[in-house]
Design an enzyme around this catalytic site. Sequence first.
Site, PDB file in Angstrom:
ATOM      1  N   GLU A   1       0.800  -1.243  -0.033  1.00  0.00           N
ATOM      2  CA  GLU A   1      -0.069   0.039   0.030  1.00  0.00           C
ATOM      3  C   GLU A   1       0.697   1.266   0.007  1.00  0.00           C
ATOM      4  O   GLU A   1       0.588   2.261  -0.741  1.00  0.00           O
ATOM      5  CB  GLU A   1      -0.776   0.057   1.245  1.00  0.00           C
ATOM      6  CG  GLU A   1      -2.071  -0.894   1.167  1.00  0.00           C
ATOM      7  CD  GLU A   1      -3.051  -0.578  -0.116  1.00  0.00           C
ATOM      8  OE1 GLU A   1      -3.230   0.451  -0.388  1.00  0.00           O
ATOM      9  OE2 GLU A   1      -3.460  -1.519  -0.703  1.00  0.00           O
TER      10      GLU A   1
ATOM     11  N   CYS B   1     -13.038   1.665 -15.000  1.00  0.00           N
ATOM     12  CA  CYS B   1     -13.529   3.089 -14.832  1.00  0.00           C
ATOM     13  C   CYS B   1     -12.140   4.086 -14.620  1.00  0.00           C
ATOM     14  O   CYS B   1     -11.740   4.747 -13.981  1.00  0.00           O
ATOM     15  CB  CYS B   1     -14.302   3.321 -13.502  1.00  0.00           C
ATOM     16  SG  CYS B   1     -15.101   4.929 -13.572  1.00  0.00           S
TER      17      CYS B   1
ATOM     18  N   CYS C   1     -17.837   1.482 -19.421  1.00  0.00           N
ATOM     19  CA  CYS C   1     -19.276   1.210 -18.898  1.00  0.00           C
ATOM     20  C   CYS C   1     -19.826   0.137 -19.196  1.00  0.00           C
ATOM     21  O   CYS C   1     -20.547  -0.472 -18.207  1.00  0.00           O
ATOM     22  CB  CYS C   1     -20.146   2.484 -18.988  1.00  0.00           C
ATOM     23  SG  CYS C   1     -19.231   3.933 -18.481  1.00  0.00           S
TER      24      CYS C   1
ATOM     25  N   CYS D   1     -19.003  -2.621 -16.610  1.00  0.00           N
ATOM     26  CA  CYS D   1     -18.802  -2.117 -15.347  1.00  0.00           C
ATOM     27  C   CYS D   1     -20.184  -2.893 -14.429  1.00  0.00           C
ATOM     28  O   CYS D   1     -21.247  -2.729 -14.887  1.00  0.00           O
ATOM     29  CB  CYS D   1     -19.020  -0.631 -15.241  1.00  0.00           C
ATOM     30  SG  CYS D   1     -18.987   0.184 -13.598  1.00  0.00           S
TER      31      CYS D   1
ATOM     32  N   CYS E   1     -25.020   4.245 -11.562  1.00  0.00           N
ATOM     33  CA  CYS E   1     -24.184   5.182 -12.049  1.00  0.00           C
ATOM     34  C   CYS E   1     -24.758   6.501 -12.625  1.00  0.00           C
ATOM     35  O   CYS E   1     -25.411   6.290 -13.890  1.00  0.00           O
ATOM     36  CB  CYS E   1     -22.921   4.900 -12.785  1.00  0.00           C
ATOM     37  SG  CYS E   1     -21.820   6.076 -13.473  1.00  0.00           S
TER      38      CYS E   1
HETATM   39  S1  SF4 Z   1     -20.845   3.094 -15.306  1.00  0.00           S
HETATM   40 FE1  SF4 Z   1     -19.929   4.740 -13.955  1.00  0.00          FE
HETATM   41  S2  SF4 Z   1     -18.583   3.757 -12.594  1.00  0.00           S
HETATM   42 FE2  SF4 Z   1     -18.868   2.304 -13.999  1.00  0.00          FE
HETATM   43  S3  SF4 Z   1     -17.384   2.414 -15.589  1.00  0.00           S
HETATM   44 FE3  SF4 Z   1     -19.089   4.062 -16.232  1.00  0.00          FE
HETATM   45  S4  SF4 Z   1     -18.390   5.701 -15.357  1.00  0.00           S
HETATM   46 FE4  SF4 Z   1     -17.144   4.389 -14.047  1.00  0.00          FE
END
Ligand code: SF4
Length: 363
Positions: free
Chosen positions: A52, A209, A216, A219, A225
């Site tokens: 870390e 992201c 997205c 995601c 989101c």
């Molecule tokens: S949906 Fe939102 S959190 Fe997910 S990758 Fe796209 S911008 Fe990022």
Amino acid sequence: MSALTKRPGGAAVAESFATQLLRWARTHGRTGLPWQPPPGSLADPYRVWVSEIMLQQTQVQSVRGYFQRFTDRFPSLGSLAKADLQEVLAVWSGLGYYARARNLHRAAQQIEAAWGGRFSDRAEDWQRLPGVGRSTAAAIVSICFGQREAILDANVRRVLARQVMAQEPWGSAALDQRLWQEAEQRLPLRRQDMPRYTQAMMDLGATVCLSRSADCAACPVVGFCQAHAAGRVADFPVPRAKAPRPSRKAFWLLVVYQNQLGLWQRPPEGIWGGLWTPWDIPAAEPWPQGSEPLTMLRHGFTHFTLEVEVRLISPQTKAGMLSLQRQSRGHGQTLEFRPLVDFLALGLPAPVRRLLASSGLAG
Ligand code: SF4
């Protein structure tokens, strides 16, 4: 209020965010990082802590090799605490930000002395160690001890700022305050999920992201989101507000005598070092008699805007020209008179070139 808490059954929705992320992490989370434990084993706080600290300013790819070298040489807390600082710095060499190595060494000695060589499972204990901030402490105790502590590193900040379309600018205390709350609201309820969840938050920001491109479609929390729903992912996080660029004033006198220009060469250091510019009349001094307003110039430097009031004077006699030359020498700027074409070959700053072109003195 976040989208999570505005919806009916906020806790259930928050839990659902964690559930989606955990499910994704099982198949898409990064594995095989040298500080991760073998499957089924508990994470070693020493190795997680070192990783870390190394990751605070450095990408995973660069850290891998250094981490291996560091933990080969200092495989345990005791070996690091007993080591000579010079040797620690030598092993760290090449990774940069050497304060991190000094802090690791000092913190190892404090853990030995104050905690009896045992690692605490409380974030507030870790935060008292040099070089360990709130997010680092949370990462260590959530990954190693399953504590329900939220992390908020730069990647997680970006993800959450997009999730809630945070209007507060990047780097502001207001944004941090907001996002710490958002991060805490999303934690899974079960402690045993915390190690995977913390790693998954880091992985999402590092692999999906991204700051320049958000994937997205891949995601796992796209359904929560707000930026994605609004089609405004590129607008978040809101960039840091830029301070207005200050302006400085200057007063230039362009001297033209018998089709020759009077310019002076600036010293090698400083703005426009070595280039030729008109006589720079100090702000406190009056304009020489006979000068006429010519134009105003603006020129942007990185840290300020230069606003220049320009006047023109055309002495009719040699005595008048020599008098002006003497006065300019008094300001440490001896004017030299040459045809414009000569100065063009010697070097003129862009705004001086523009000035001469607009005044008809240069084609
Ligand atoms: S949906 Fe939102 S959190 Fe997910 S990758 Fe796209 S911008 Fe990022």
